[in-house]
Design an enzyme around this catalytic site. Structure first.
Site, PDB file in Angstrom:
ATOM      1  N   LYS A 290       0.859  -1.181   0.000  1.00 35.08           N
ATOM      2  CA  LYS A 290       0.000   0.000   0.000  1.00 35.08           C
ATOM      3  C   LYS A 290       0.905   1.244   0.000  1.00 35.08           C
ATOM      4  O   LYS A 290       1.879   1.288   0.744  1.00 35.08           O
ATOM      5  CB  LYS A 290      -0.867  -0.005   1.255  1.00 35.08           C
ATOM      6  CG  LYS A 290      -2.222   0.639   1.105  1.00 35.08           C
ATOM      7  CD  LYS A 290      -3.114   0.341   2.319  1.00 35.08           C
ATOM      8  CE  LYS A 290      -4.554   0.312   1.914  1.00 35.08           C
ATOM      9  NZ  LYS A 290      -5.486   0.046   3.019  1.00 35.08           N
ATOM     10  N   GLU A 376     -19.189  -6.995   9.425  1.00 40.53           N
ATOM     11  CA  GLU A 376     -20.163  -6.295  10.273  1.00 40.53           C
ATOM     12  C   GLU A 376     -21.231  -7.244  10.813  1.00 40.53           C
ATOM     13  O   GLU A 376     -21.656  -7.127  11.969  1.00 40.53           O
ATOM     14  CB  GLU A 376     -20.828  -5.168   9.481  1.00 40.53           C
ATOM     15  CG  GLU A 376     -19.929  -3.970   9.220  1.00 40.53           C
ATOM     16  CD  GLU A 376     -18.997  -4.153   8.027  1.00 40.53           C
ATOM     17  OE1 GLU A 376     -19.073  -5.193   7.355  1.00 40.53           O
ATOM     18  OE2 GLU A 376     -18.173  -3.246   7.781  1.00 40.53           O
ATOM     19  N   ARG A 404     -25.918  -3.681   6.392  1.00 35.51           N
ATOM     20  CA  ARG A 404     -25.809  -5.106   6.023  1.00 35.51           C
ATOM     21  C   ARG A 404     -25.977  -6.024   7.233  1.00 35.51           C
ATOM     22  O   ARG A 404     -26.057  -7.236   7.076  1.00 35.51           O
ATOM     23  CB  ARG A 404     -24.534  -5.397   5.276  1.00 35.51           C
ATOM     24  CG  ARG A 404     -23.270  -5.240   6.003  1.00 35.51           C
ATOM     25  CD  ARG A 404     -22.064  -5.805   5.212  1.00 35.51           C
ATOM     26  NE  ARG A 404     -22.072  -5.517   3.791  1.00 35.51           N
ATOM     27  CZ  ARG A 404     -21.069  -5.872   2.956  1.00 35.51           C
ATOM     28  NH1 ARG A 404     -20.013  -6.501   3.428  1.00 35.51           N
ATOM     29  NH2 ARG A 404     -21.114  -5.596   1.669  1.00 35.51           N
TER      30      ARG A 404
HETATM   31  C1  TPP Z   1     -18.766  -3.392   4.243  1.00 34.07           C
HETATM   32  C2  TPP Z   1     -17.650  -2.391   4.362  1.00 34.07           C
HETATM   33  N1  TPP Z   1     -17.105  -2.157   5.581  1.00 34.07           N
HETATM   34  C3  TPP Z   1     -16.115  -1.258   5.702  1.00 34.07           C
HETATM   35  C4  TPP Z   1     -15.663  -0.555   4.615  1.00 34.07           C
HETATM   36  C5  TPP Z   1     -14.606   0.526   4.790  1.00 34.07           C
HETATM   37  N2  TPP Z   1     -13.405   0.202   4.053  1.00 34.07           N
HETATM   38  C6  TPP Z   1     -13.094   0.779   2.914  1.00 34.07           C
HETATM   39  S1  TPP Z   1     -11.675   0.249   2.284  1.00 34.07           S
HETATM   40  C7  TPP Z   1     -11.422  -0.762   3.632  1.00 34.07           C
HETATM   41  C8  TPP Z   1     -10.203  -1.600   3.743  1.00 34.07           C
HETATM   42  C9  TPP Z   1     -10.181  -2.564   2.587  1.00 34.07           C
HETATM   43  O1  TPP Z   1      -9.042  -3.376   2.707  1.00 34.07           O
HETATM   44  P1  TPP Z   1      -8.607  -4.202   1.432  1.00 34.07           P
HETATM   45  O2  TPP Z   1      -9.772  -4.908   0.868  1.00 34.07           O
HETATM   46  O3  TPP Z   1      -7.450  -5.029   1.845  1.00 34.07           O
HETATM   47  O4  TPP Z   1      -8.177  -3.106   0.374  1.00 34.07           O
HETATM   48  P2  TPP Z   1      -6.888  -2.159   0.418  1.00 34.07           P
HETATM   49  O5  TPP Z   1      -7.361  -0.839   0.976  1.00 34.07           O
HETATM   50  O6  TPP Z   1      -5.868  -2.822   1.256  1.00 34.07           O
HETATM   51  O7  TPP Z   1      -6.470  -2.049  -1.024  1.00 34.07           O
HETATM   52  C10 TPP Z   1     -12.474  -0.679   4.502  1.00 34.07           C
HETATM   53  C11 TPP Z   1     -12.582  -1.426   5.781  1.00 34.07           C
HETATM   54  C12 TPP Z   1     -16.261  -0.839   3.370  1.00 34.07           C
HETATM   55  N3  TPP Z   1     -15.879  -0.173   2.245  1.00 34.07           N
HETATM   56  N4  TPP Z   1     -17.230  -1.746   3.268  1.00 34.07           N
HETATM   57 MG    MG Z   2      -5.488  -4.761   1.835  1.00 33.78          MG
END
Ligand code: TPP
Ligand code: MG
Ligand code: DXP
Length: 682
Positions: A290, A376, A404
């Site tokens: 990242k 969640e 959800r």
């Molecule tokens: C259902 C849900 N919960 C929380 C979020 C908030 N959220 C946005 S990006 C993220 C982290 C995602 O991690 P990852 O899938 O590993 O993607 P990265 O940012 O590492 O590329 C979260 C928790 C979301 N988008 N959807």
């Molecule tokens: Mg990630």
């Protein structure tokens, strides 16, 4: 060292679509990646956005669009916050309006491009989409189109992802290509058994050492060329198979390709081609970093600049102006105090410890904080279990993501009268994250949950008080909802009415209390502004803050009977919101005072800042007061008793469209409330 050169976009300008990538040499591809970073970093620092995640997928996205042929092949992004590179490579080069009104969405948007499919920014959905598309291809006999889903390691902790994997693995003859973008983090390091397993696959020593040797030896100079690289890659892969035990993905029946260096374009292309040629369900495990290429992100201990801006310093990623107290920071501080007083109180987050303000609690009470991953539904039911076993969990989740977990709140918490407190942060219009991030449905959908009590604090003092009141409820779930951003200035009450705070009366004025204005949560200030404007028009108004909006306070019904018109103002959809609930209570009590509810139309709202969206929805003091003046006129002479006829005439005054509806996303679902709200005769 990263050089900030915003003007260095020579190659990028030549990429109007993915096929233009085919013309670039490997050296040019490397240069293109550098140009993309040089463009995104300063631009997103201005506009705001998810810089860390996007810098982590630059090479992965380039490789993906070289191997697959979007939009003929379908490319899906889970969450979609990491789709900026995808947008740049599909002809969208101007990010200066990113996440702004009328500008580029921060997520894929079908209205922007045929290359965009999933607009929903809620995590863990892409694999289900992929499964569905693959099944449709099979039913329709489509065999020459690929389905590719990119999902992060964080999103892979969501339950929906595993429901989809179970289905995808079931059909060996149904090709689905899953690219796991494994950067070991959501915001913070991804938790759980899955993260451990990915680490096993990633950090098998022999494989890692070989990877380093291969990378060094090859250098990926053109002279070696793809054949030798492919051969060595095969050796590397063979070695991995020896040193790395068969992973759970293969145990599930999915072909596993990787782990692959996600920043190695040639290596990613090789892996993606192997996956494409497999013609079945296959996972490509890409290892990425990242914030890659941006020291400020790579060195950012907290979340590697998951998001920045607006108006942050591109060199450091830090905001140029310090942020004031937010609703979340007030919650964070109060939770630490509560934690010191109550050892039964524990905190639960769904991979968003800092964004929901539980980080201070976690620092003070490390044994009483639980990060469940992006899960969640699990968070809610696990909390119900904790309540059963004697704890009082505080589950802090953005309102939009809490949607959800409706069934879990209804059945696992409320049916069992579980003493769980849900903190719905980012409730109401959030704005720049677009339609799927607005927390605008909670006070409607959770209205129907028997026994659940909902509070909507109007300011920091009320948030602190209502959190404590919620924690004192042990035989029912409670919910507190507050907005994104700066907390409202404290608004003192001038009197009490039942459990409600009276914020303004006509006492001491020559005005009679014609209108009862119910200001919900952060819109209490708007309600006071309405009353001020009405007073200027000679109309007396009482303003109340219900504090707990569910159940409706009986005192509100009594107050309504003493007024000629009830007006409710809420940062929630009108359909089934607090206004509807109050109207129902008035009907049930045979109180005939007409009611006009102001709220957000049940539409998907385009991205813009919160104030703009609220203005577009007509939720301003000026707009509301203007409409009330017309309604009061329709009620007949001041002091005349409210009547159905008067209410009807007021209703006709209200039927004319007033505020222009907020701009809506494509595929907007019309709602009965698409038209101007009406006064409902009792
Ligand atoms: C259902 C849900 N919960 C929380 C979020 C908030 N959220 C946005 S990006 C993220 C982290 C995602 O991690 P990852 O899938 O590993 O993607 P990265 O940012 O590492 O590329 C979260 C928790 C979301 N988008 N959807
Ligand atoms: Mg990630
Ligand atoms: C992509 C995602 O779901 C979050 O990162 C979202 O951008 C929330 O942003 P705020 O925390 O600024 O509300």
């Amino acid at each position: 060292m990263f050089q900030l050169k915003e003007d260095r976009v020579a190659l990028l300008e030549r990429i109007q679509g993915p096929r233009d990538l085919d013309k670039l040499s490997s050296e040019q591809l490397t240069e293109l990646a550098a140009e993309i970073r040089a463009y995104l970093i300063p631009t997103v620092a201005k506009t705001s956005g998810h810089i860390g995640p996007n810098l982590g997928v630059v090479e992965l996205t380039i490789a993906l669009h070289r191997v697959f042929d979007s939009p003929r092949d379908t490319v899906l992004w889970d969450v979609g916050h990491q789709a900026y590179v995808h947008k740049l490579l599909t002809g969208r080069h101007d990010f200066s309006t990113l996440r702004q009104e009328g500008g580029l969405s921060g997520y894929p948007a079908r209205v922007e491009s045929e290359h965009d499919v999933i607009e929903n920014s809620h995590a863990s959905t892409a694999l289900a989409y992929a499964d569905g598309i693959a099944k449709a291809h099979q039913v329709r006999g489509v065999t020459d189109r690929q389905v590719v889903a990119v999902i992060g390691d964080g999103a892979l902790t969501g339950g929906m992802a595993w429901e989809a994997l179970n289905n995808i693995a079931a059909a060996k003859d149904r090709p689905v290509i899953i690219v796991v973008n494994d950067n070991e983090r959501s915001y913070t390091p991804t938790i759980g058994g899955l993260a451990e397993h990915l680490a096993t696959l990633r950090t098998t020593q022999g494989y890692e050492r070989f990877l380093e040797w291969g990378r060094g030896m090859l250098g990926r100079t053109p002279v070696i060329g793809t054949p030798l690289y492919e051969a060595l890659h095969g050796v590397k892969k063979g070695l991995k198979d020896i040193v790395a035990p068969q992973g759970m993905f293969e145990d599930l029946g999915l072909k596993y390709v990787g782990p692959v260096d996600g920043h190695d374009i040639a290596g990613m292309e090789s892996a993606l081609r192997r996956a494409r040629n497999y013609h079945g369900p296959v996972i490509v495990h890409a290892i990425t970093r990242k914030g890659e290429g941006y020291p400020a992100a790579r060195n950012h201990q907290l979340d590697q600049l998951h998001q920045v801006g607006p108006d942050s310093d591109p060199e450091t990623g830090q905001p140029l102006a310090p942020a004031g107290a937010s609703w979340t920071s007030v919650f964070a501080d109060e939770m630490v105090k509560v934690g010191a007083e109550r050892d039964d109180v524990v905190g639960i987050t769904a991979a968003m410890l800092h964004p929901v303000g539980l980080h201070k609690f976690a620092e003070r009470f490390p044994d009483r904080i639980f990060d469940v991953g992006i899960a969640e539904q699990h968070a809610v039911t696990s909390a119900a279990g904790m309540a059963f076993a004697g704890l009082h969990p505080v589950v802090a989740i953005y309102a939009t993501f809490l949607n959800r977990a409706f069934d879990q709140i209804l059945m696992d918490a409320a049916l069992h009268r579980a003493g769980v407190t849900f903190v719905a942060d980012r409730a109401g219009v959030t704005g720049n994250d677009g339609a799927s991030h607005n927390g605008m449905w909670d006070m409607s959908i959770f209205q129907v949950v028997p026994g659940l009590r909902i509070a909507a604090p109007r300011d920091g003092a009320q948030l602190r008080a209502q959190l404590r009141e919620a924690l004192d409820v042990h035989d029912a779930p409670t919910m507190i909802r507050f907005s994104k951003g700066a907390v409202c200035d404290d608004i003192p009450a001038v009197a009490k009415a039942g459990g409600m705070d009276v914020l303004r009366t006509t006492a001491g004025t020559a005005l009679t209390p014609d209108v009862l204005v119910v200001g919900v949560g952060a819109l209490a200030g708007v309600a006071l502004d309405v009353a001020e404007r009405l007073a200027d028009q000679g109309i007396g108004a009482t303003v109340v803050d219900p504090r707990w909006v569910k159940p409706v306070d009986p005192a509100l019904v009594l107050l309504a009977a003493e007024h000629r018109l009830v007006v409710t103002v809420e940062d929630n959809v009108r359909v089934g919101g607090v206004g509807s609930a109050i109207a129902q209570e008035l009907r049930d009590a045979a109180v005939r005072t007409p009611l006009r509810d102001f709220g957000i139309p049940a539409r998907f709202l385009d991205h813009a800042n919160r104030a703009t969206v609220l203005e577009q929805a007509g939720l301003t003091g000026q707009r509301i007061a203007h409409e009330i003046v017309g309604l009061v006129a329709g009620l007949g002479a001041p002091g005349a008793p409210a009547s159905a006829e008067n209410a009807e005439s007021a209703a006709s005054a209200a039927s004319a469209p007033s505020a222009p509806e907020p701009s809506a996303s494509a595929g907007t679902s019309e709602s009965p409330n698409g038209s101007a709200p009406k006064v409902t005769a009792r």
